[in-house]
Write a protein that holds these residues in place. Structure first.
Motif, mmCIF file in Angstrom:
data_model
loop_
_atom_site.group_PDB
_atom_site.id
_atom_site.type_symbol
_atom_site.label_atom_id
_atom_site.label_comp_id
_atom_site.label_asym_id
_atom_site.label_seq_id
_atom_site.Cartn_x
_atom_site.Cartn_y
_atom_site.Cartn_z
ATOM 1 N N TRP A 93 0.906 -1.049 0.019
ATOM 2 C CA TRP A 93 -0.150 -0.450 0.330
ATOM 3 C C TRP A 93 0.911 1.406 0.424
ATOM 4 N N PHE A 94 1.837 1.220 0.556
ATOM 5 C CA PHE A 94 2.994 2.184 0.534
ATOM 6 C C PHE A 94 3.820 2.949 -0.749
ATOM 7 N N ASP A 95 3.855 2.015 -2.133
ATOM 8 C CA ASP A 95 4.461 2.232 -2.918
ATOM 9 C C ASP A 95 4.358 0.976 -4.022
ATOM 10 N N PRO A 96 3.071 0.900 -4.498
ATOM 11 C CA PRO A 96 1.953 -0.265 -5.580
ATOM 12 C C PRO A 96 3.153 -0.744 -6.712
ATOM 13 N N ALA A 97 3.434 0.377 -6.915
ATOM 14 C CA ALA A 97 4.141 0.122 -8.190
ATOM 15 C C ALA A 97 5.065 -0.747 -7.823
ATOM 16 N N ARG A 98 5.730 -0.665 -7.118
ATOM 17 C CA ARG A 98 7.471 -0.982 -6.471
ATOM 18 C C ARG A 98 7.593 -2.048 -6.065
ATOM 19 N N LEU A 99 7.035 -2.090 -4.966
ATOM 20 C CA LEU A 99 6.785 -3.221 -4.361
ATOM 21 C C LEU A 99 5.494 -4.181 -3.298
ATOM 22 N N ARG A 100 6.228 -5.370 -3.757
ATOM 23 C CA ARG A 100 5.231 -6.339 -3.642
ATOM 24 C C ARG A 100 5.823 -7.707 -3.050
ATOM 25 N N VAL A 101 5.141 -8.172 -2.074
ATOM 26 C CA VAL A 101 5.477 -9.834 -1.319
ATOM 27 C C VAL A 101 5.555 -10.789 -2.434
ATOM 28 N N ALA A 102 6.808 -11.239 -3.139
ATOM 29 C CA ALA A 102 5.442 -12.540 -3.736
ATOM 30 C C ALA A 102 5.259 -13.314 -4.050
ATOM 31 N N THR A 103 4.138 -14.022 -4.684
ATOM 32 C CA THR A 103 2.950 -14.897 -4.097
ATOM 33 C C THR A 103 3.015 -15.920 -5.078
ATOM 34 N N TYR A 104 2.188 -17.130 -4.126
ATOM 35 C CA TYR A 104 2.056 -18.098 -5.076
ATOM 36 C C TYR A 104 0.470 -18.573 -5.709
ATOM 37 N N PRO A 105 0.361 -19.586 -6.741
ATOM 38 C CA PRO A 105 -1.423 -19.548 -6.247
ATOM 39 C C PRO A 105 -1.521 -21.141 -6.015
ATOM 40 N N ALA A 106 -3.018 -20.970 -4.815
ATOM 41 C CA ALA A 106 -3.234 -21.332 -4.405
ATOM 42 C C ALA A 106 -4.393 -21.561 -4.595
ATOM 43 N N ARG A 107 -5.037 -23.366 -4.215
ATOM 44 C CA ARG A 107 -6.197 -22.997 -5.046
ATOM 45 C C ARG A 107 -6.817 -24.392 -3.987
ATOM 46 N N VAL A 108 -7.966 -24.750 -4.337
ATOM 47 C CA VAL A 108 -8.316 -26.240 -3.269
ATOM 48 C C VAL A 108 -9.055 -27.366 -4.510
ATOM 49 N N GLU A 109 -8.006 -28.549 -3.977
ATOM 50 C CA GLU A 109 -8.405 -29.937 -4.643
ATOM 51 C C GLU A 109 -9.034 -30.626 -4.159
ATOM 52 N N SER A 110 -9.705 -31.583 -4.890
ATOM 53 C CA SER A 110 -10.622 -32.227 -3.879
ATOM 54 C C SER A 110 -9.948 -33.526 -3.717
#
Ligand code: FES
Length: 157
Positions: A93-110
């Motif tokens: 939220w401080f600097d959305p154009a330059r800063l982010r935490v790495a994310t990974y796809p997460a989902r539900v599987e049966s």
């Protein structure tokens, strides 16, 4: 990307999180209102354990004396210096154009899908795409009754 079984959906209710180690990475998996998100547990500021931080929302004010509290439980505040990130996107939220935490796809599987993949891996371990570690399953006859949270992480084993 390799798929990693994290836990059953029932064991990670809305508003909760689980921090796991996958290879060399520490990753936080969050349930936000029934949807799952995975973030690297390393703050882009100075490497703090961001996934252990407080979950909050933000306030907006269209005019003095009026405010609205939005997105409760979707904003993650780093425990070291308080920088805030969007759990759903990893953006700062401080600097959305330059800063982010790495994310990974997460989902539900049966459980049925996971069981089918697991059976496939017995004869051809390279084809299932489902990584056994760090939660190796023993092979016993099972009845599939639950859904599970799965996270995809590039290059992990
Ligand atoms: S290390 Fe996260 S805000 Fe400084």
């Amino acid at each position: 990307m390799k798929r990693h079984l994290i836990c059953s959906v029932d064991s990670l209710p809305p508003g909760s999180r689980r921090v796991v180690k996958i290879g060399v990475r520490s990753i936080g998996v969050f349930n936000v209102d029934g949807r799952f998100y995975a973030l690297r547990n390393s703050c882009p500021h100075q490497g703090g354990p961001i996934c252990l931080g407080h979950l909050t929302g933000f306030a907006t004010s269209p005019t003095p004396g009026e405010f609205e509290y939005l997105r409760k439980g979707e904003i993650l505040r780093c425990p070291w210096h308080g920088w805030e990130f969007d759990v759903k996107t990893g953006q700062s939220w401080f600097d959305p154009a330059r800063l982010r935490v790495a994310t990974y796809p997460a989902r539900v599987e049966s459980g049925a899908t996971l069981a089918a993949d697991h059976c496939g891996s017995e004869s051809d371990p390279g084809m299932s795409g489902l990584c056994r570690e760090p939660y190796t399953l023993e092979t016993y006859p099972v009845a599939v009754e639950a859904d599970y949270v799965v996270v995809e992480v590039p290059g992990s084993s």
